[in-house]
Design a protein around this motif. Structure first.
Motif, PDB file in Angstrom:
ATOM      1  N   ARG A   1       0.816  -1.298   0.083  1.00  0.00           N
ATOM      2  CA  ARG A   1       0.102   0.183  -0.189  1.00  0.00           C
ATOM      3  C   ARG A   1       0.791   1.195  -0.135  1.00  0.00           C
ATOM      4  NH1 ARG A   1      -4.678   2.699   0.877  1.00  0.00           N
ATOM      5  NH2 ARG A   1      -4.852   4.352   2.462  1.00  0.00           N
ATOM      6  N   GLU A   2       1.825   1.358   0.809  1.00  0.00           N
ATOM      7  CA  GLU A   2       2.576   2.479   0.932  1.00  0.00           C
ATOM      8  C   GLU A   2       3.999   2.693   0.178  1.00  0.00           C
ATOM      9  OE1 GLU A   2       3.621   2.547   5.202  1.00  0.00           O
ATOM     10  OE2 GLU A   2       1.348   2.806   5.942  1.00  0.00           O
ATOM     11  N   ALA A   3       4.225   1.527  -0.907  1.00  0.00           N
ATOM     12  CA  ALA A   3       5.272   1.536  -1.738  1.00  0.00           C
ATOM     13  C   ALA A   3       6.508   2.091  -0.915  1.00  0.00           C
ATOM     14  CB  ALA A   3       4.898   2.430  -2.786  1.00  0.00           C
ATOM     15  N   SER A   4       6.801   1.624   0.262  1.00  0.00           N
ATOM     16  CA  SER A   4       7.778   2.039   1.174  1.00  0.00           C
ATOM     17  C   SER A   4       9.365   1.818   0.856  1.00  0.00           C
ATOM     18  CB  SER A   4       7.556   1.433   2.568  1.00  0.00           C
ATOM     19  OG  SER A   4       7.455  -0.107   2.706  1.00  0.00           O
ATOM     20  N   GLY A   5       9.364   0.808  -0.068  1.00  0.00           N
ATOM     21  CA  GLY A   5      10.589   0.497  -0.435  1.00  0.00           C
ATOM     22  C   GLY A   5      11.286  -0.720   0.465  1.00  0.00           C
ATOM     23  N   VAL A   6      10.530  -1.111   1.652  1.00  0.00           N
ATOM     24  CA  VAL A   6      10.831  -2.292   2.435  1.00  0.00           C
ATOM     25  C   VAL A   6      11.035  -3.545   1.590  1.00  0.00           C
ATOM     26  CG1 VAL A   6      10.300  -3.621   4.266  1.00  0.00           C
ATOM     27  CG2 VAL A   6       9.963  -0.990   4.451  1.00  0.00           C
ATOM     28  N   PRO A   7      11.973  -4.216   1.395  1.00  0.00           N
ATOM     29  CA  PRO A   7      12.007  -5.500   0.961  1.00  0.00           C
ATOM     30  C   PRO A   7      10.798  -6.525   1.249  1.00  0.00           C
ATOM     31  CG  PRO A   7      14.104  -4.860   1.638  1.00  0.00           C
ATOM     32  CD  PRO A   7      13.222  -4.035   2.419  1.00  0.00           C
ATOM     33  N   SER A   8      10.551  -7.195   0.236  1.00  0.00           N
ATOM     34  CA  SER A   8       9.380  -8.181   0.613  1.00  0.00           C
ATOM     35  C   SER A   8       9.744  -9.456   1.262  1.00  0.00           C
ATOM     36  CB  SER A   8       8.630  -8.479  -0.617  1.00  0.00           C
ATOM     37  OG  SER A   8       7.721  -9.621  -0.405  1.00  0.00           O
ATOM     38  N   PHE A   9       9.240  -9.741   2.285  1.00  0.00           N
ATOM     39  CA  PHE A   9       9.276 -11.007   3.055  1.00  0.00           C
ATOM     40  C   PHE A   9       9.239 -12.043   2.156  1.00  0.00           C
ATOM     41  CE2 PHE A   9       7.978 -14.428   5.940  1.00  0.00           C
ATOM     42  CZ  PHE A   9       9.075 -14.804   6.599  1.00  0.00           C
ATOM     43  N   TYR A  10       8.430 -12.130   1.060  1.00  0.00           N
ATOM     44  CA  TYR A  10       7.792 -13.135   0.211  1.00  0.00           C
ATOM     45  C   TYR A  10       8.434 -13.063  -1.127  1.00  0.00           C
ATOM     46  CZ  TYR A  10       4.418 -13.497   3.991  1.00  0.00           C
ATOM     47  OH  TYR A  10       3.698 -13.673   5.174  1.00  0.00           O
ATOM     48  N   ASP A  11       9.373 -12.361  -1.336  1.00  0.00           N
ATOM     49  CA  ASP A  11      10.184 -12.428  -2.863  1.00  0.00           C
ATOM     50  C   ASP A  11      10.482 -13.904  -3.188  1.00  0.00           C
ATOM     51  OD1 ASP A  11      10.173  -9.527  -3.179  1.00  0.00           O
ATOM     52  OD2 ASP A  11      12.247  -9.576  -2.766  1.00  0.00           O
ATOM     53  N   GLY A  12       9.954 -14.258  -4.286  1.00  0.00           N
ATOM     54  CA  GLY A  12       9.823 -15.717  -4.822  1.00  0.00           C
ATOM     55  C   GLY A  12       9.052 -16.677  -4.245  1.00  0.00           C
ATOM     56  N   ALA A  13       8.110 -16.299  -3.403  1.00  0.00           N
ATOM     57  CA  ALA A  13       7.171 -17.011  -2.655  1.00  0.00           C
ATOM     58  C   ALA A  13       5.924 -16.690  -2.707  1.00  0.00           C
ATOM     59  CB  ALA A  13       7.755 -17.458  -1.203  1.00  0.00           C
ATOM     60  N   PRO A  14       5.306 -16.592  -3.804  1.00  0.00           N
ATOM     61  CA  PRO A  14       3.801 -16.033  -4.071  1.00  0.00           C
ATOM     62  C   PRO A  14       2.958 -16.853  -3.512  1.00  0.00           C
ATOM     63  CG  PRO A  14       4.499 -16.703  -6.358  1.00  0.00           C
ATOM     64  CD  PRO A  14       5.988 -16.719  -5.234  1.00  0.00           C
ATOM     65  N   GLY A  15       3.323 -18.144  -3.545  1.00  0.00           N
ATOM     66  CA  GLY A  15       2.200 -19.238  -3.135  1.00  0.00           C
ATOM     67  C   GLY A  15       2.118 -19.105  -1.576  1.00  0.00           C
ATOM     68  N   ARG A  16       3.083 -18.767  -0.842  1.00  0.00           N
ATOM     69  CA  ARG A  16       3.430 -18.466   0.758  1.00  0.00           C
ATOM     70  C   ARG A  16       2.478 -17.352   1.270  1.00  0.00           C
ATOM     71  NH1 ARG A  16       8.755 -18.377   3.997  1.00  0.00           N
ATOM     72  NH2 ARG A  16       9.307 -16.768   2.406  1.00  0.00           N
ATOM     73  N   ARG A  17       2.670 -16.044   0.053  1.00  0.00           N
ATOM     74  CA  ARG A  17       2.180 -14.987   0.289  1.00  0.00           C
ATOM     75  C   ARG A  17       0.637 -15.394   0.547  1.00  0.00           C
ATOM     76  NH1 ARG A  17       3.011  -9.362  -2.530  1.00  0.00           N
ATOM     77  NH2 ARG A  17       1.962 -10.464  -4.284  1.00  0.00           N
ATOM     78  N   GLY A  18       0.148 -15.898  -0.976  1.00  0.00           N
ATOM     79  CA  GLY A  18      -1.231 -16.248  -0.962  1.00  0.00           C
ATOM     80  C   GLY A  18      -1.841 -16.972   0.331  1.00  0.00           C
ATOM     81  N   ARG A  19      -1.147 -18.271   0.824  1.00  0.00           N
ATOM     82  CA  ARG A  19      -1.750 -18.788   1.976  1.00  0.00           C
ATOM     83  C   ARG A  19      -1.522 -17.848   3.181  1.00  0.00           C
ATOM     84  NH1 ARG A  19       1.753 -22.637  -0.608  1.00  0.00           N
ATOM     85  NH2 ARG A  19       3.538 -21.940   1.042  1.00  0.00           N
TER      86      ARG A  19
END
Length: 270
Positions: A230-248
């Motif tokens: 939402r905020e486009a904060s530039g914080v790295p994603s915890f879920y890089d390379g793991a879209p399935g885990r983010r969806g779960r």
């Protein structure tokens, strides 16, 4: 706060167009939603408006409103400029007694239609956090408010609409892993839980910050991810390379927050 440039240009275009074709018709223009809490994130935030009309609109006035909104859509297609038009006395009554109103959704004008923002949340946001663009500032005496009705509406929204969303996420894991689903669902259900738990309105980002502490630590990665999107904060994603885990995690958090919110007693005063 000063209006963000994207907001100012849309409201200015709308008011200039309607004043040119139907002078005096729009007596008040108010914004609600996250803008009322001092938040606006380009590319993610919409402009939610309520326009107060000086008189009941006839066919000519409706045509003028349609043209004014078309001008906004052509010149500033994003962010969406969505909302509805009513009379001042309509704000003094419960939203459920409003008739179908002239409104715009996704930039498309309708002369009379039900609109999703005609609800207790909008009335309370206007009374307590509204942003005045034109007209006198709204006060609690101008706008109907009822904390019990607000809580009941929010509880029902979780129990019905958001319960259905939670099931849809479980049924469609590919959709649950998208940026849009993560930000919308995680922050949306957190916002309603916050209201039921505290009695106070908040923004989507405010709800995310609340959720970081209100729920178990295991949920912090998905809440942080929703705020990052939402905020486009530039914080790295915890879920890089793991879209399935983010969806779960999105699916499981949404179901958990819905269940936790529904378990709160909406009749209790905070």
């Amino acid at each position: 706060m000063p209006l963000p440039p994207q907001v100012s240009r849309s409201t200015t275009t709308f008011l200039a167009a309607i004043d040119s074709s139907s002078p005096g018709l729009v007596a008040g223009l108010y914004l609600h939603g996250s803008l009322g809490f001092g938040e606006f994130y380009p590319g993610h935030s919409d402009i939610d408006y309520v326009a107060v009309l000086a008189r009941a609109p006839d066919a000519d006035a409706l045509a003028a409103l349609a043209a004014a909104h078309q001008a906004v859509r052509e010149r500033h297609p994003k962010p969406d400029f969505d909302g509805f038009h009513l009379l001042r006395q309509d704000l003094a009554r419960p939203p459920e007694v409003c008739p179908d109103l002239p409104c715009t959704q996704d930039g498309v004008f309708r002369a009379a239609a039900p609109f999703y923002d005609v609800n207790p949340v909008t009335w309370h946001e206007l009374a307590r956090h509204g942003v005045t663009v034109r007209g006198p500032a709204l006060t609690k005496t101008d706008v109907w408010t009822n904390d019990a009705a607000l809580r009941a509406y929010s509880h029902d929204n979780l129990a019905t609409y958001w319960s259905g969303v939670a099931q849809s996420l479980a049924d469609r894991p590919d959709e649950a892993s998208t940026d849009e689903a993560t930000a919308w669902c995680v922050l949306g259900v957190s916002r309603l839980h916050h209201l039921l738990a505290t009695g106070n309105l908040t923004s989507k980002s405010g709800a995310g910050r609340y959720a970081l502490d209100a729920f178990e630590p295991r949920w912090r990665p998905i809440v942080t991810e929703a705020l990052r999107i939402r905020e486009a904060s530039g914080v790295p994603s915890f879920y890089d390379g793991a879209p399935g885990r983010r969806g779960r995690d999105t699916t499981e958090f949404t179901a958990m927050a819905v269940e936790a919110g529904v378990a709160l007693d909406p009749s209790l005063a905070i």
